[in-house]
Design a protein around this motif. Structure first.
Motif, mmCIF file in Angstrom:
data_model
loop_
_atom_site.group_PDB
_atom_site.id
_atom_site.type_symbol
_atom_site.label_atom_id
_atom_site.label_comp_id
_atom_site.label_asym_id
_atom_site.label_seq_id
_atom_site.Cartn_x
_atom_site.Cartn_y
_atom_site.Cartn_z
ATOM 1 N N LEU A 33 0.838 -1.165 -0.140
ATOM 2 C CA LEU A 33 -0.046 -0.101 -0.006
ATOM 3 C C LEU A 33 0.735 1.146 0.074
ATOM 4 N N THR A 34 1.999 1.449 0.870
ATOM 5 C CA THR A 34 2.749 2.460 0.852
ATOM 6 C C THR A 34 3.704 2.540 -0.354
ATOM 7 N N LYS A 35 4.005 1.573 -0.998
ATOM 8 C CA LYS A 35 4.716 1.730 -2.171
ATOM 9 C C LYS A 35 3.797 2.304 -3.126
ATOM 10 N N ASN A 168 10.347 16.888 -1.676
ATOM 11 C CA ASN A 168 8.800 16.929 -1.671
ATOM 12 C C ASN A 168 8.212 16.209 -0.546
ATOM 13 N N LEU A 169 6.955 16.715 0.055
ATOM 14 C CA LEU A 169 5.995 16.167 0.816
ATOM 15 C C LEU A 169 5.936 14.619 0.684
ATOM 16 N N LEU A 170 6.187 13.704 1.672
ATOM 17 C CA LEU A 170 5.682 12.049 1.354
ATOM 18 C C LEU A 170 4.779 11.997 2.572
ATOM 19 N N PHE A 171 4.938 12.217 3.679
ATOM 20 C CA PHE A 171 4.091 11.685 4.962
ATOM 21 C C PHE A 171 4.148 12.716 6.097
ATOM 22 N N PHE A 185 7.018 4.069 6.789
ATOM 23 C CA PHE A 185 7.110 5.313 5.981
ATOM 24 C C PHE A 185 8.527 5.448 5.598
ATOM 25 N N THR A 186 9.674 5.238 6.568
ATOM 26 C CA THR A 186 10.885 5.705 6.088
ATOM 27 C C THR A 186 11.655 4.540 5.253
ATOM 28 N N ASP A 187 11.231 3.149 5.820
ATOM 29 C CA ASP A 187 11.938 2.096 5.270
ATOM 30 C C ASP A 187 11.208 2.200 3.689
#
Length: 719
Positions: A33-35, A168-171, A185-187
């Motif tokens: 999902l995160t990918k 750029n904003l990610l999380f 999120f970081t990994d």
């Protein structure tokens, strides 16, 4: 700073991912999902944030950092924090964990963005002290006017913002308690951008401020407690992760814990703590709020043992309690004081539970809270505070609200019959009635329970007086006066509870280290602890950021430094007093290479050092002139220690001895010892003061042949 995107752009996108992650049942599903989310973000061009404003003050770096230069090609985690905030402190272990897992070479850089709540927190020196106190090793920018905070529309402390390699904003994660999500999120971001070849492996210039400091006897002492009957003082030497017990003349009696943090019960020589704050002493027992271990500990000086009375060693979220101490999770206890509740005198330990914004009770013997049920010895439970961070007064203790209570003082005698609470984030002093638990305002703050920004420095009555983040209170029953460590105003204040009058006693309102000696000319730097001694005639103050304990004589109205001898009378071998790594020398320091000396295993090497000050000068009594002996690269010589001591008298040579290990494995090595001295001295006439340092490197030639028990080398240096 040009206006670009903010978190309001990101929230609607991330909220979909957050909902999906809440429903996901496996780690693989969460990673997928995160990918997919990151792929979706890559298609957008409107998520680049503005760079740091030029001219900001940076800590722990060789210079300012830019998202477009030094941080380009990195996944950057921005930690928006203010150093007084307990929730901000709670996420630091998460950041430490993350930094151990991923380095700058892996593509991750953590940057603390300090965005102050209180005016005092805007000052760079105070931010620097907090960075040292909390052992923050990543870059920190002092965004004193909260420019980036406002640009990104950050709304609360702490807020974590994860950026991609082009800024750029990610999380974003708001508040504490998100370690698993932060790691995910970081990994995922490092893996995603690493596979695309968008990460750069260059290092970021890190220069830790702590490496430039000389050792000191105390490091950010948090609280002090006096045992007048035995003429002793207990000091929470917070930065050194230990408790000191000293005589009132300054003789060091016991050192328990330190210099590194840990969580170990047992013999005094083996025990360890993690940034302990509150201390209470009665007889041969010392009770300790072991803050960052989230424990209440007991030091039994008679049995020479340390034990855990409450807490499980991890931050708890329970706001009710009721379990037996060692099974009851607790959160960041900041102060403790002994009291009585429905049983024998001294049957309860009151706890300022800063992490859950409450006051708790730990029953040392059977007892009963006001309007509560019976509690067995060992029970640990909430007494007052809903757990919401508020400045709410109420006749029902569970409906009242505190905001990071950090200091306690018991006044059981009538007509007071209360516990005084320094409620730091509401900048108030509150009373908690011992008979029924009613919570009332004494001084500071304002009447709106949700306004935690009613602070200032105003003497006056009740709500008309203003404080700034007070951390300590002390009750003097002989005079019926309450003394307050008004920490962020750098003052000691006195409150007459009968008329609710709050007045400045000592301090100028500016941070500093001046010994007046008059009260109104003396300076403090965020004093965090205070206690009353000698029947109300003396105040002992933990002058936290000055790394000192100061003594206020209430009769002569003078301030003096509390001396602490580094020679401990405790028969148990103590651990080194200083840092585990020798500080760096200033560029101006003299450096001397001595001729090699032949030594053998088990031999005692004595370095006899003669130092001469310039004519017309003398050592500055108030400043910590000191020496440190190290063996960088050959730590086995000193059993991995840095041996330190104070320099108080130059009329005779300093004698510094060390015994070489009895077994030496490599006789072909050519190790050396380095002796460094830092001297603070001033003109005998006038106010000019100076600091000079010198380094002596003593090469050693290890001989397999035995020699005399002792060998002396003479060193000399004139400043």
């Amino acid at each position: 700073m040009a206006s670009q995107c903010s978190l309001s752009t990101l929230f609607p996108i991330q909220s979909e991912l957050d909902c999906a992650l809440d429903d996901a049942t496996t780690e693989q599903e969460k990673e997928n999902l995160t990918k997919e989310y990151l792929k979706k973000l890559d298609e957008r061009e409107d998520l680049k944030i503005p760079d740091f404003q030029t001219g900001l003050e940076w800590l722990n770096t060789e210079g300012p950092l830019s998202l477009n230069k030094e941080l380009s090609g990195k996944v950057v985690l921005l930690d928006f924090f203010t150093y007084c905030c307990i929730n901000c402190m709670h996420i630091l272990p998460d950041l430490h964990h993350l930094e151990k897992k991923h380095s700058a070479k892996d593509g991750l850089v953590v940057v603390g963005v300090h965005s102050a709540k209180f005016p005092n927190e805007k000052v760079l020196d105070n931010v620097r002290s907090a960075v040292l106190r909390y052992d923050i090793c990543h870059p920190v920018v002092n965004d004193s006017e909260a420019l980036l905070w406002h640009e990104l529309e950050v709304s609360c402390w702490p807020t974590l913002v994860l950026l991609g390699p082009r800024g750029n904003l990610l999380f974003s994660l708001v508040g504490e308690g998100h370690r698993d999500r932060l790691m995910l999120f970081t990994d995922s971001a490092l893996r995603h951008y690493g596979e695309q070849g968008l990460l750069k492996t260059h290092t970021v210039g890190i220069k830790l401020y702590r490496d430039s400091l000389p050792p000191s006897v105390l490091s950010f002492p948090g609280k002090v407690a006096v045992d007048s009957s035995r003429k002793r003082l207990a000091i929470a030497d917070t930065g050194h992760h230990r408790i000191l017990v000293v005589s009132l003349s300054g003789q060091l009696l016991h050192v328990i814990g330190g210099p590194k943090s840990g969580r170990q019960d047992g013999e005094l020589s083996e025990a360890s703590f993690n940034s302990p704050q509150g201390v209470a002493i009665k007889g041969e027992d010392v009770y300790v709020a072991d803050t960052e271990n989230h424990l209440i500990r007991k030091i039994d000086l008679l049995e020479r043992r340390v034990s855990t009375l409450a807490g499980v060693g991890a931050q708890g979220t329970d706001k009710e309690g009721g379990a037996m101490g060692p099974q009851q999770p607790i959160s960041s206890p900041w102060d403790v004081t002994l009291g009585t509740a429905g049983g024998a005198e001294g049957n309860v330990l009151w706890i300022a539970m800063a992490g859950t914004h409450q006051i708790w009770a730990l029953f040392l013997a059977d007892g009963k809270l006001p309007k509560g049920s019976e509690s067995k010895a060992g029970t640990c439970l909430r007494w007052a505070g809903s757990g919401s961070e508020e400045n709410r007064n109420n006749s029902y203790p569970h409906k009242a609200g505190f905001a990071q209570p950090s200091g306690l003082a018991s006044a059981p005698e009538e007509p007071w019959g209360c516990l005084y609470v320094a409620d730091s984030e509401s900048s108030t002093i509150r009373t908690l009635a011992l008979k029924d638990g009613a919570v009332k305002l004494l001084v500071g703050g304002e009447r709106d329970p949700l306004n935690l920004f009613a602070f200032g420095d105003v003497d006056g009555k009740g709500v008309d007086s203003k404080l700034q983040h007070p951390l300590g209170v002390a009750w003097a029953p002989e005079q019926s006066m309450l003394y307050v460590a008004d920490s962020y105003n750098h003052k000691i204040k006195v409150v007459d509870p009968k008329v609710k009058q709050c007045s400045t006693l000592a301090g100028t309102g500016e941070s500093g280290d001046t010994l007046g000696p008059e009260f109104n000319k003396s300076c403090f730097n965020e004093p965090g602890g205070i206690c009353v001694g000698d029947g109300g005639k003396i105040l002992y103050v933990a002058d936290t950021n000055n790394h000192q304990v100061k003594v206020l004589d209430l009769f002569s109205k003078t301030v003096s430094l509390f001396p602490i001898s580094t020679d401990c009378t405790d028969s148990v071998p103590t651990k080194p007093l200083g840092a585990t790594k020798a500080p760096k020398l200033p560029k101006s320091a003299a450096r001397k290479e001595m001729p090699p000396v032949v030594v053998s295993a088990g031999q005692t090497l004595i370095m006899s050092l003669t130092l001469s000050l310039p004519e017309g000068t003398k050592l500055t009594e108030e400043a910590p002139s000191c020496w440190a002996l190290s063996a960088e690269g050959n730590e086995w010589l000193l059993e991995s220690r840095v041996v330190t001591g104070e320099i108080e008298d130059l009329s005779k040579p300093l004698s510094i001895s060390t015994k070489l290990p009895a077994v030496i494995k490599d006789f072909n090595s050519n190790p050396s010892l380095t002796l460094v001295v830092w001297l603070y001295y001033c003109m005998e006439t006038g106010n000019a003061c100076m600091m000079k340092a010198a380094s002596f490197t003593q090469p050693l030639q290890i001989s397999a042949n035995g020699g005399e028990e002792e060998i002396t080398v003479a060193l000399a240096h004139a400043l």
